[in-house]
Design a protein around this motif. Sequence first.
Motif, PDB file in Angstrom:
ATOM      1  N   HIS A 193       0.842  -1.200   0.000  1.00 18.36           N
ATOM      2  CA  HIS A 193       0.000   0.000   0.000  1.00 18.36           C
ATOM      3  C   HIS A 193       0.874   1.247   0.000  1.00 18.36           C
ATOM      4  O   HIS A 193       1.933   1.268   0.624  1.00 18.36           O
ATOM      5  CB  HIS A 193      -0.987  -0.001   1.175  1.00 18.36           C
ATOM      6  N   ASP A 204       4.511  -4.936   3.641  1.00 14.06           N
ATOM      7  CA  ASP A 204       4.054  -3.797   4.435  1.00 14.06           C
ATOM      8  C   ASP A 204       5.040  -3.591   5.585  1.00 14.06           C
ATOM      9  O   ASP A 204       5.167  -4.450   6.451  1.00 14.06           O
ATOM     10  CB  ASP A 204       2.641  -4.084   4.975  1.00 14.06           C
ATOM     11  N   MET A 205       5.759  -2.453   5.566  1.00 12.45           N
ATOM     12  CA  MET A 205       6.759  -2.124   6.580  1.00 12.45           C
ATOM     13  C   MET A 205       7.952  -3.077   6.497  1.00 12.45           C
ATOM     14  O   MET A 205       8.064  -4.009   7.294  1.00 12.45           O
ATOM     15  CB  MET A 205       6.133  -2.135   7.979  1.00 12.45           C
ATOM     16  N   ASP A 220       6.105   2.651   6.796  1.00  6.52           N
ATOM     17  CA  ASP A 220       4.689   2.275   6.575  1.00  6.52           C
ATOM     18  C   ASP A 220       4.057   3.240   5.571  1.00  6.52           C
ATOM     19  O   ASP A 220       3.554   4.259   5.977  1.00  6.52           O
ATOM     20  CB  ASP A 220       3.952   2.304   7.915  1.00  6.52           C
ATOM     21  N   ASN A 221       4.034   3.036   4.286  1.00  7.15           N
ATOM     22  CA  ASN A 221       4.664   1.899   3.679  1.00  7.15           C
ATOM     23  C   ASN A 221       5.372   2.347   2.405  1.00  7.15           C
ATOM     24  O   ASN A 221       5.245   1.733   1.350  1.00  7.15           O
ATOM     25  CB  ASN A 221       3.606   0.831   3.395  1.00  7.15           C
ATOM     26  N   GLU A 278      -5.320   1.741   2.391  1.00  8.00           N
ATOM     27  CA  GLU A 278      -5.113   0.661   3.357  1.00  8.00           C
ATOM     28  C   GLU A 278      -5.380   1.165   4.765  1.00  8.00           C
ATOM     29  O   GLU A 278      -6.063   0.516   5.557  1.00  8.00           O
ATOM     30  CB  GLU A 278      -3.676   0.137   3.258  1.00  8.00           C
ATOM     31  N   GLU A 279      -4.837   2.338   5.059  1.00 12.63           N
ATOM     32  CA  GLU A 279      -4.933   2.864   6.425  1.00 12.63           C
ATOM     33  C   GLU A 279      -6.381   3.155   6.829  1.00 12.63           C
ATOM     34  O   GLU A 279      -6.717   3.132   8.005  1.00 12.63           O
ATOM     35  CB  GLU A 279      -4.075   4.127   6.584  1.00 12.63           C
TER      36      GLU A 279
HETATM   37 ZN   LIG Z   1       0.977  -0.368   6.503  1.00 15.01          ZN
END
Ligand SMILES: [Zn+2]
Length: 490
Positions: free
Chosen positions: A116, A193-194, A133-134, A167-168
Motif C-alpha cells: 500500500h 508492508d513495513m 509504513d509503507n 489501506e490505512e
Molecule cells: Zn501499513
Amino acid sequence: MNRFAKGLLAALLLLLSSSTFAQQGKRLEERLRDHLYLLTSEELRGREAGTEDAAKASDYIAEQFAAMGLEPYIGDSYFQYFTVAGAPNKTFRNVIGIIEGNNPALSNRYIVVGAHYDHLGVQLGQIYPGADDNASGTSALIELARNLLANRDKLGRSVIIVAFDAEEMGLHGSNYLAEVMPADRIDLMISMDMIGWLEEAERLTIEGVGTIDNGAEWIIGLPPSINLKLKQYERSVMTATDTRGFAQAGVPTFAVTTGTVSPYHKPGDTADKIDFDGLKEITLFMTTLVESASANPDFAHSGKLAAIHSALPIAQLGITGSFGRSSVRWPDSALRGKDGQLLGAGLTFQLNLGRWFTLRTGARYEWSSPKWPDDDKPYAAATRLNIEQITTPLTIGARLPLTDSRTYLYLGAGWYYTQRLKASVGKQQVPLGDNGIRTDEGGPIVEWGLNMGKVQFSLVNRYGIEDLFTTPTQGKTRTRNTLCEVTYFF
Ligand SMILES: [Zn+2]
C-alpha cells in the motif's frame, strides 16, 4: 491546447524521459532511496488516501511503471478507481501492472504482489511521512517489478504488481481488487508492508507460509540468503494488512514485514531511519521468491488459511475464566452488602446464528464470597460467606462485526441458574436449604464484550431475584455479581 502549451508539454515529456533514462542506470539501492525519499517528501504530505497528495504518489508510481515498460493491468491505464463508503467525493485508486507469464499452461494463473502506498497524511499540523509504513514496501514493489521484467523469461504464472490505496482507512484498495479479481485463478497473494527496518528487526518475517504446500521448506531453500522468521499463519487481528480481502476469498497469502520496530503510525517514521541496504536485500530476495512461485508448476495451496481470515464457525466451544465481585443486597432496606470476590472456571458454548445473532451458554464452577456489613452478622462473628456453586448462563445477543467476522462487539441478555454445592462461614458449615442459605437461584443476566480472533472478553452482570438467606434483623437478601470473563475458543 495552444502552441505554447504543446511546446511546454513536449519539453516536460523530454525532461521526464531523460530523467527516466538516468534512473535506469542507477544501482538498485540508489533507486530504492530515490523512490522512498520522493514518497516521503514534504510535498506529498503523508499520502493520505483520497487527497491530492496520494494522487501525486500514485502518479509517481504509474510513471515508474510506464518508464520500465510494465504493461497496465486494466486497458491502457494503470489506475483502478474505487469508492469508499462514507467518502463519496474523494478519489481512490490502486496502481496496477501485469507481467504475462510464459508457460501456456500457467499464464492464465496469477501471483499478486502488493504494497500500500497511502499513509496517514497530516494530523494536527504534523506530517506523518510513513517511510517504513509503507513507502518502504512501495519502493521495493517498484524495483521488484523492474527485476521481474528483466527476468520475464523465467516467469510461468502471470505476475500482478499492485500499489494499493486506502489501506490505512480500512484495507479498501486490496479488498476491492480481491472482490473484482477471479480468486480461483490466484495462486498466491503477497503483501509487503513495513519492510524498511531489517537491521533493527534482524529478520524478515513472512507470515502465512502454511497456506502453501511445503511452504516453509520451499522458502528456506531460496537464494539469496537472508535472515528469515517464518510463521505458518497470520495471527494478530490488530496488525491487519492487505492480505485480508484475498485470504477471505480463499487465496493463499503471505504478509511480508520487518515488523513494528519502526515508530509505528508516528511522525517520527522518517526516511533517514530506513535501512536501505536491508531494503535492497529484501527486494532481491522477494524477486527470487516471486520468480520461483511463478515458475514452479507444482506450487499449490495447502488448503489452509489463518483462522483470523476464515469465517466465524456456526458452533464454538471455549474455556472461560471469570473473576469479579459478588455482593449481598437487602432489597427491603437501605442496607447494602460489601463487595466480596467471585472466581470461576468452566466452558462456554456459542452458536453464531446468521450474521448478527449469537446464542451463548455453558457452565462455570464458582467460588463466591459475598460479605455483609459489620453491624449485621447473620452467621457467627464472620462477615463473609464462602460458597461453592455451579452456574449456567443462557443469553441471546447481537454481534456487531468490526473489521472482520472474528472481530466484533456483542451485547447479550438472558437468564442464569446457580446450583449451590457448599457454603461455610469461617470453618463452620452453613446448611443449604430451609435452615440455611438457598440451594439454587436464578435471575436476569446482561453481558457485553469484545471478541478478537479466538479470544473473547466480556463484562457480565447477574441479578439474583431469589433470596440467598433471611436475617432476623434486616430481612431478605439477594446476590448481585459483576464479572469479567475471558474465553478462549478452540
Ligand atoms: Zn501499513
